[in-house]
Design a protein around this motif. Structure first.
Motif, PDB file in Angstrom:
ATOM      1  N   SER A 230     -50.522  27.919  41.504  1.00  0.00           N
ATOM      2  CA  SER A 230     -49.257  28.658  41.513  1.00  0.00           C
ATOM      3  C   SER A 230     -49.432  30.113  41.111  1.00  0.00           C
ATOM      4  O   SER A 230     -48.552  30.946  41.364  1.00  0.00           O
ATOM      5  N   GLY A 231     -50.547  30.425  40.462  1.00  0.00           N
ATOM      6  CA  GLY A 231     -50.748  31.778  39.954  1.00  0.00           C
ATOM      7  C   GLY A 231     -50.386  31.931  38.497  1.00  0.00           C
ATOM      8  O   GLY A 231     -50.659  32.979  37.889  1.00  0.00           O
ATOM      9  N   PHE A 232     -49.776  30.905  37.914  1.00  0.00           N
ATOM     10  CA  PHE A 232     -49.464  30.926  36.487  1.00  0.00           C
ATOM     11  C   PHE A 232     -50.676  30.447  35.691  1.00  0.00           C
ATOM     12  O   PHE A 232     -51.352  29.489  36.088  1.00  0.00           O
ATOM     13  N   ASP A 233     -50.929  31.082  34.568  1.00  0.00           N
ATOM     14  CA  ASP A 233     -51.963  30.629  33.634  1.00  0.00           C
ATOM     15  C   ASP A 233     -51.308  29.605  32.712  1.00  0.00           C
ATOM     16  O   ASP A 233     -50.653  29.960  31.730  1.00  0.00           O
ATOM     17  N   ILE A 234     -51.474  28.328  33.036  1.00  0.00           N
ATOM     18  CA  ILE A 234     -50.693  27.270  32.397  1.00  0.00           C
ATOM     19  C   ILE A 234     -51.455  26.676  31.211  1.00  0.00           C
ATOM     20  O   ILE A 234     -52.577  26.182  31.353  1.00  0.00           O
ATOM     21  N   ASP A 235     -50.837  26.727  30.052  1.00  0.00           N
ATOM     22  CA  ASP A 235     -51.394  26.178  28.820  1.00  0.00           C
ATOM     23  C   ASP A 235     -50.946  24.717  28.699  1.00  0.00           C
ATOM     24  O   ASP A 235     -49.748  24.426  28.726  1.00  0.00           O
ATOM     25  N   ALA A 236     -51.910  23.801  28.596  1.00  0.00           N
ATOM     26  CA  ALA A 236     -51.593  22.376  28.471  1.00  0.00           C
ATOM     27  C   ALA A 236     -51.477  22.024  26.992  1.00  0.00           C
ATOM     28  O   ALA A 236     -52.474  21.993  26.267  1.00  0.00           O
ATOM     29  N   LEU A 237     -50.250  21.766  26.531  1.00  0.00           N
ATOM     30  CA  LEU A 237     -50.005  21.515  25.116  1.00  0.00           C
ATOM     31  C   LEU A 237     -50.220  20.045  24.759  1.00  0.00           C
ATOM     32  O   LEU A 237     -49.759  19.148  25.462  1.00  0.00           O
ATOM     33  N   SER A 238     -50.884  19.825  23.642  1.00  0.00           N
ATOM     34  CA  SER A 238     -50.973  18.470  23.103  1.00  0.00           C
ATOM     35  C   SER A 238     -49.619  18.078  22.512  1.00  0.00           C
ATOM     36  O   SER A 238     -48.739  18.931  22.316  1.00  0.00           O
ATOM     37  N   GLY A 239     -49.463  16.797  22.208  1.00  0.00           N
ATOM     38  CA  GLY A 239     -48.215  16.349  21.608  1.00  0.00           C
ATOM     39  C   GLY A 239     -47.945  17.018  20.281  1.00  0.00           C
ATOM     40  O   GLY A 239     -46.810  17.421  19.986  1.00  0.00           O
ATOM     41  N   ARG A 240     -48.985  17.139  19.453  1.00  0.00           N
ATOM     42  CA  ARG A 240     -48.783  17.771  18.147  1.00  0.00           C
ATOM     43  C   ARG A 240     -48.439  19.244  18.305  1.00  0.00           C
ATOM     44  O   ARG A 240     -47.583  19.777  17.583  1.00  0.00           O
ATOM     45  N   GLU A 241     -49.106  19.925  19.240  1.00  0.00           N
ATOM     46  CA  GLU A 241     -48.773  21.334  19.474  1.00  0.00           C
ATOM     47  C   GLU A 241     -47.323  21.485  19.890  1.00  0.00           C
ATOM     48  O   GLU A 241     -46.628  22.409  19.442  1.00  0.00           O
ATOM     49  N   GLU A 242     -46.846  20.596  20.747  1.00  0.00           N
ATOM     50  CA  GLU A 242     -45.442  20.660  21.158  1.00  0.00           C
ATOM     51  C   GLU A 242     -44.520  20.514  19.960  1.00  0.00           C
ATOM     52  O   GLU A 242     -43.533  21.251  19.813  1.00  0.00           O
ATOM     53  N   ALA A 243     -44.831  19.551  19.086  1.00  0.00           N
ATOM     54  CA  ALA A 243     -44.005  19.343  17.895  1.00  0.00           C
ATOM     55  C   ALA A 243     -44.035  20.570  16.982  1.00  0.00           C
ATOM     56  O   ALA A 243     -43.000  20.975  16.429  1.00  0.00           O
ATOM     57  N   VAL A 244     -45.206  21.169  16.830  1.00  0.00           N
ATOM     58  CA  VAL A 244     -45.331  22.359  15.988  1.00  0.00           C
ATOM     59  C   VAL A 244     -44.494  23.505  16.536  1.00  0.00           C
ATOM     60  O   VAL A 244     -43.751  24.175  15.807  1.00  0.00           O
ATOM     61  N   TYR A 245     -44.578  23.753  17.856  1.00  0.00           N
ATOM     62  CA  TYR A 245     -43.784  24.832  18.449  1.00  0.00           C
ATOM     63  C   TYR A 245     -42.289  24.519  18.389  1.00  0.00           C
ATOM     64  O   TYR A 245     -41.461  25.420  18.236  1.00  0.00           O
ATOM     65  N   ASP A 246     -41.935  23.243  18.508  1.00  0.00           N
ATOM     66  CA  ASP A 246     -40.530  22.854  18.318  1.00  0.00           C
ATOM     67  C   ASP A 246     -40.038  23.307  16.954  1.00  0.00           C
ATOM     68  O   ASP A 246     -38.943  23.875  16.823  1.00  0.00           O
ATOM     69  N   PHE A 247     -40.839  23.021  15.938  1.00  0.00           N
ATOM     70  CA  PHE A 247     -40.429  23.386  14.578  1.00  0.00           C
ATOM     71  C   PHE A 247     -40.226  24.886  14.450  1.00  0.00           C
ATOM     72  O   PHE A 247     -39.202  25.342  13.936  1.00  0.00           O
ATOM     73  N   TYR A 248     -41.193  25.672  14.932  1.00  0.00           N
ATOM     74  CA  TYR A 248     -41.068  27.122  14.801  1.00  0.00           C
ATOM     75  C   TYR A 248     -39.891  27.646  15.625  1.00  0.00           C
ATOM     76  O   TYR A 248     -39.241  28.623  15.226  1.00  0.00           O
ATOM     77  N   GLY A 249     -39.598  27.006  16.738  1.00  0.00           N
ATOM     78  CA  GLY A 249     -38.413  27.388  17.492  1.00  0.00           C
ATOM     79  C   GLY A 249     -37.137  27.128  16.729  1.00  0.00           C
ATOM     80  O   GLY A 249     -36.190  27.929  16.765  1.00  0.00           O
ATOM     81  N   SER A 250     -37.090  26.029  16.004  1.00  0.00           N
ATOM     82  CA  SER A 250     -35.883  25.681  15.243  1.00  0.00           C
ATOM     83  C   SER A 250     -35.643  26.622  14.075  1.00  0.00           C
ATOM     84  O   SER A 250     -34.520  26.715  13.567  1.00  0.00           O
ATOM     85  N   ARG A 251     -36.680  27.332  13.640  1.00  0.00           N
ATOM     86  CA  ARG A 251     -36.518  28.263  12.522  1.00  0.00           C
ATOM     87  C   ARG A 251     -35.624  29.445  12.878  1.00  0.00           C
ATOM     88  O   ARG A 251     -35.136  30.153  11.990  1.00  0.00           O
ATOM     89  N   ILE A 252     -35.398  29.659  14.175  1.00  0.00           N
ATOM     90  CA  ILE A 252     -34.544  30.769  14.601  1.00  0.00           C
ATOM     91  C   ILE A 252     -33.164  30.676  13.969  1.00  0.00           C
ATOM     92  O   ILE A 252     -32.591  31.675  13.515  1.00  0.00           O
ATOM     93  N   ASP A 253     -32.605  29.460  13.941  1.00  0.00           N
ATOM     94  CA  ASP A 253     -31.247  29.325  13.413  1.00  0.00           C
ATOM     95  C   ASP A 253     -31.104  28.231  12.363  1.00  0.00           C
ATOM     96  O   ASP A 253     -30.002  27.980  11.882  1.00  0.00           O
ATOM     97  N   CYS A 254     -32.202  27.583  11.989  1.00  0.00           N
ATOM     98  CA  CYS A 254     -32.127  26.535  10.958  1.00  0.00           C
ATOM     99  C   CYS A 254     -33.072  26.807   9.801  1.00  0.00           C
ATOM    100  O   CYS A 254     -33.455  25.885   9.071  1.00  0.00           O
ATOM    101  N   ALA A 255     -33.457  28.064   9.612  1.00  0.00           N
ATOM    102  CA  ALA A 255     -34.413  28.408   8.558  1.00  0.00           C
ATOM    103  C   ALA A 255     -33.844  28.194   7.163  1.00  0.00           C
ATOM    104  O   ALA A 255     -34.600  28.145   6.187  1.00  0.00           O
ATOM    105  N   ASP A 256     -32.517  28.057   7.064  1.00  0.00           N
ATOM    106  CA  ASP A 256     -31.919  27.817   5.757  1.00  0.00           C
ATOM    107  C   ASP A 256     -32.188  26.401   5.251  1.00  0.00           C
ATOM    108  O   ASP A 256     -32.046  26.125   4.056  1.00  0.00           O
TER     109      ASP A 256
END
Length: 297
Positions: free
Chosen positions: A109-135
């Protein structure tokens, strides 16, 4: 293609794009601001890529459909001036016998696609949630996707344990919608990663499409009420029993692709809340996409 255009953010800021190839949908998001995160345009196409995994072999039809979507996204990005585009794939590449072939085809496709492991996905989920749930400094979070479910326990604002189990709303749709099905997957997860249960909290952070769909339906039916464990149970019963009010509300606020896998997703959500003894669900607008973006720029 579902397209959501947001109000423009601040002019002159860096613009980024993220392509997320998931088990249920393939999403392109263009951000016109990162600090704070602000979405310019959101594109989503339901491909149900996980259903093309036949005995560990990703079928050509699924690959072709994915490449078709990625070609459309490539054309969109050609017209947009973004500083950088990131692309990743979550669950669909895992548990395949033809992993290398599948990923090499997608990179056509021309995209440089990063294949995330399950744990990596969970880790990025957490950091994404910090945007509005850091309290919320101590607690638990979940992301019920199409092919997997991510569970995160955190303390003092940092990850204590992160785990991905191979059961999401698309994978579960052909199984009975009973408490025993998700409970079995969760018990296996807690046995493999017991630290997931170390941080009791009455409030669960909900990330991703299933939790957001639950929020949309809950607000449509009970605008002034927070999302409770009891209300999730009531929603699930309404969906399973084809309650006219619930069905009508679903028609108004959920996409057709989401409706077909909503019941198994809600079933998993209810069992997660039960396992954590969580009385309320707090929805995060952040997700794996925002977490990935913020950790890479």
């Amino acid at each position: 293609m579902d397209i959501i255009k947001q109000t423009p953010g601040s002019a002159g800021k860096e613009r980024y794009a993220v392509v997320d190839i998931g088990s249920n949908t393939i999403v392109l998001i263009i951000y016109d601001s990162v600090h704070p995160v602000h979405v310019q345009t959101y594109y989503s196409e339901a491909v149900y890529l996980v259903t093309y995994n036949a005995g560990g072999i990703m079928q050509e039809e699924g690959i072709r459909k994915t490449l078709d979507v990625l070609a459309r996204y490539k054309a969109i990005l050609a017209e947009e001036k973004v500083d950088r585009c990131f692309a990743f794939i979550t669950e669909p590449w895992r548990h395949l016998e033809n992993t290398e072939y599948f990923l090499s085809r997608l990179r056509e496709s021309g995209f440089d696609i990063d294949a995330l492991s399950g744990r990596e996905e969970a880790v990025y989920d957490f950091y994404g949630s910090r945007i509005d749930c850091a309290d919320i400094l101590n607690g638990n979070a979940c992301d019920i996707g199409g092919g997997s479910t991510e569970l995160i326990s955190f303390r003092n604002g940092e990850i204590h344990e992160a785990y991905s189990l191979p059961a999401g709303c698309v994978r579960l749709k052909d199984l009975p919608v009973t408490p025993e099905v998700p409970r079995s997957f969760l018990n296996d997860s807690f046995s493999a990663a017991p630290a997931l249960l170390d941080t009791p909290s009455s409030e669960l952070i909900g990330i991703g499409g299933t939790c957001r769909a639950c929020s949309l339906l809950s607000k449509e039916l009970w605008p002034e009420q927070p999302i409770s464990r009891a209300s999730v149970h009531t929603l699930l019963r309404g969906v399973l029993e084809n309650d006219p009010e619930t069905v009508s509300a679903m028609d108004r606020v959920l996409t057709p692709g989401r409706k077909t896998v909503f019941a198994p997703g809600l079933n998993m959500l209810e069992e997660i809340m039960d396992a954590y003894h969580a009385e309320h669900l707090r929805i995060s607008e952040g997700s794996v996409r925002e977490g990935y973006l913020l950790r890479h720029i």
